[in-house]
Write an enzyme that holds these catalytic residues in place. Structure first.
Site, mmCIF file in Angstrom:
data_model
loop_
_atom_site.group_PDB
_atom_site.id
_atom_site.type_symbol
_atom_site.label_atom_id
_atom_site.label_comp_id
_atom_site.label_asym_id
_atom_site.label_seq_id
_atom_site.Cartn_x
_atom_site.Cartn_y
_atom_site.Cartn_z
ATOM 1 N N ASP A 15 -4.662 -82.282 86.322
ATOM 2 C CA ASP A 15 -3.073 -82.361 85.531
ATOM 3 C C ASP A 15 -3.197 -83.365 84.336
ATOM 4 O O ASP A 15 -3.709 -84.139 84.694
ATOM 5 C CB ASP A 15 -2.302 -82.407 86.240
ATOM 6 C CG ASP A 15 -0.303 -80.908 85.451
ATOM 7 O OD1 ASP A 15 -0.837 -81.021 84.451
ATOM 8 O OD2 ASP A 15 0.026 -80.656 86.043
ATOM 9 N N LYS A 16 -2.056 -83.538 83.956
ATOM 10 C CA LYS A 16 -1.937 -84.396 82.795
ATOM 11 C C LYS A 16 -2.284 -85.898 83.355
ATOM 12 O O LYS A 16 -1.920 -86.518 84.711
ATOM 13 C CB LYS A 16 -0.667 -84.120 82.355
ATOM 14 C CG LYS A 16 -0.099 -82.374 81.913
ATOM 15 C CD LYS A 16 1.048 -82.862 81.361
ATOM 16 C CE LYS A 16 1.300 -81.804 80.627
ATOM 17 N NZ LYS A 16 2.911 -81.166 80.513
#
Length: 252
Positions: free
Chosen positions: A208-209
């Site tokens: 993810d981020k």
């Protein structure tokens, strides 16, 4: 000041720059408030907050009228009303979900389970065969059936106990512990031993981020100026490092 442990819904909390939000708050008054929510939403940029009503279906990251427990005030001030504490906060809900997670199952644990089942079936089959053959031969030699069954039962149980590979779990544990030690030497801490085998078999990682996986720190690595390009040393927020041009230190 009231200790965080004594906060209850309905209390009013004042926030200022540098504070850690003690509970989920419904913001009543806001002045330039920006909150670091990377630990909760994964956003690397502090979220701007404002007092006002939002729809109940608003996604978590867009709830600008709320300040969440465990987040940090980057700048500004605000006053908020406590609406959730402990397990009732958003972070508390995440903790509850983690406690409900299923037990870790890896290719190694599945393979060991299959081996265990195969060994168990083989031991039971061999034990039954030995008991039947031994009883038949004993009866053929004139031994009473009851006595023959009792003696062969004891022999079959001993055979089954001796056939169990008691050293297999220890060998597997030692191998995984060595893998954990090697991963720790590379600054990768693993909580559960079976995860070592899974991580070793991984070829692609979808993440993810960056704010979710890292410490949410962006560091300048290179600078381009009219005088030329410069490389920058140092990491994180520490004011340490040098400017390099072609590997040669340059005075700022």
């Amino acid at each position: 000041a009231l200790p965080v442990a004594e906060l209850v819904p309905g209390d009013v909390v004042a926030l200022a720059s540098g504070d850690k939000v003690p509970a989920d708050l419904r913001l009543l008054a806001v002045k330039g408030l920006r909150v670091e929510e990377a630990a909760l939403t994964g956003e690397s940029v502090p979220a701007e907050k404002a007092a006002g009503a939002l729809a109940e279906s608003t996604p978590l990251g867009d709830r600008t009228c709320l300040a969440f427990a465990g987040t940090l005030v980057a700048s500004g001030t605000a006053t908020g009303l406590v609406v959730g504490t402990g397990a009732a906060t958003e972070l508390g809900k995440i903790s509850g979900l983690l406690r409900q997670a299923d037990a870790l199952e890896t290719p190694l644990t599945r393979a060991l389970g299959q081996v265990g089942r195969t060994i168990t079936v083989g031991i039971l089959g061999l034990t039954a065969l030995m008991m039947a053959v031994g009883t038949w031969r004993s009866v053929g030699q004139g031994v009473p059936l009851g006595e023959a069954l009792r003696e062969m039962l004891i022999f079959s149980i001993s055979l089954a106990v001796g056939a169990i590979p008691e050293g297999l779990p220890a060998v597997v544990t030692i191998a995984l512990a060595i893998g954990v030690q090697r991963m720790a030497a590379r600054r990768a801490i693993i909580r559960k031993l079976p995860a070592v085998e899974t991580l070793g078999a991984t070829s692609v990682i979808c993440s993810d981020k960056t704010g979710t996986l890292t410490r949410n720190e962006m560091t300048v690595q290179a600078v381009w100026t009219p005088a030329g390009a410069l490389d920058v040393e140092g990491t994180g927020w520490a004011p340490q490092g040098r400017l390099l041009r072609g590997g040669v230190p340059v005075e700022p």
